[in-house]
Design an enzyme around this catalytic site. Sequence first.
Site, PDB file in Angstrom:
ATOM      1  N   ASP A 153       0.838  -1.203   0.000  1.00 34.53           N
ATOM      2  CA  ASP A 153       0.000   0.000   0.000  1.00 34.53           C
ATOM      3  C   ASP A 153       0.873   1.252   0.000  1.00 34.53           C
ATOM      4  O   ASP A 153       0.626   2.201  -0.754  1.00 34.53           O
ATOM      5  CB  ASP A 153      -0.917  -0.019   1.229  1.00 34.53           C
ATOM      6  CG  ASP A 153      -1.755   1.235   1.356  1.00 34.53           C
ATOM      7  OD1 ASP A 153      -2.536   1.536   0.439  1.00 34.53           O
ATOM      8  OD2 ASP A 153      -1.615   1.942   2.375  1.00 34.53           O
ATOM      9  N   GLU A 198      -1.994  -5.470  -3.444  1.00 35.68           N
ATOM     10  CA  GLU A 198      -1.050  -4.678  -2.656  1.00 35.68           C
ATOM     11  C   GLU A 198       0.018  -5.575  -2.040  1.00 35.68           C
ATOM     12  O   GLU A 198       1.199  -5.205  -2.006  1.00 35.68           O
ATOM     13  CB  GLU A 198      -1.797  -3.916  -1.556  1.00 35.68           C
ATOM     14  CG  GLU A 198      -2.637  -2.764  -2.082  1.00 35.68           C
ATOM     15  CD  GLU A 198      -3.369  -2.016  -1.005  1.00 35.68           C
ATOM     16  OE1 GLU A 198      -3.620  -0.806  -1.181  1.00 35.68           O
ATOM     17  OE2 GLU A 198      -3.712  -2.625   0.031  1.00 35.68           O
TER      18      GLU A 198
END
Length: 234
Positions: free
Chosen positions: A52, A124
Amino acid sequence: MPKGAKELLKKLEYDFENIEYLDIALTHSSFVNEHISKTNNVSNERFEFLGDAVLDLIIGEYFFRSDESLREGKLSKLRSEVVNEQSLAKVSNELKLGSFIKFGKGELKSGGNQRESILADALEALIGAIYLDSDLETITKIVLKLFENILKEAESKKNFTDYKSRLQENLQQYNKNVVEYVLDKEEGPDNNKLFYSSVKVDGEVVGCGSGKTKKKSEQIAAKRALLKLGEKNV
């Protein structure tokens, strides 16, 4: 090597030095919970956290370098157009990532391999895994290729100036935050209406505008308010 990993790696055009990173990236917490006795099982949650941050950096830098005139608020908005659950799930589906993830039986039965939030998290995690296995330059190239179409779509919106957001940013430095948009009137038939709006700051009218839609009239009102406040490059 995780089941079907060769197909995934071919799509990514990347080969892992440490294949364990890929295995972790494709392991959902439900699988770990159902195999708790096997201490070597680790879920992808930590990799998701790292991915992320890496994704935010790559996409943020992309827009930062794309146009030096873009302000902080616009940069944040453009990045959010790309880095969001829907976009990540779309890329994940293009990679067919759901078919490679290890799930617990319960999660798989409930359709976890098709759930947008899980697919976005897995992407992610995969980005975090590739970053750990290689370097920032390598993962940047992969990310920009994966998100190429989504970036182009966001770029097409770049030339639209959000005067309302810009006015809000401008007023914050003066500690004036009570902004109100008022529809003063509308004229014309339903298929050709003209809307007139005004924007008030702390109860005082600072700009008026008209347009074919209510939103457009508010944007024009905000633009005129910025001009009144001495804002340049409006």
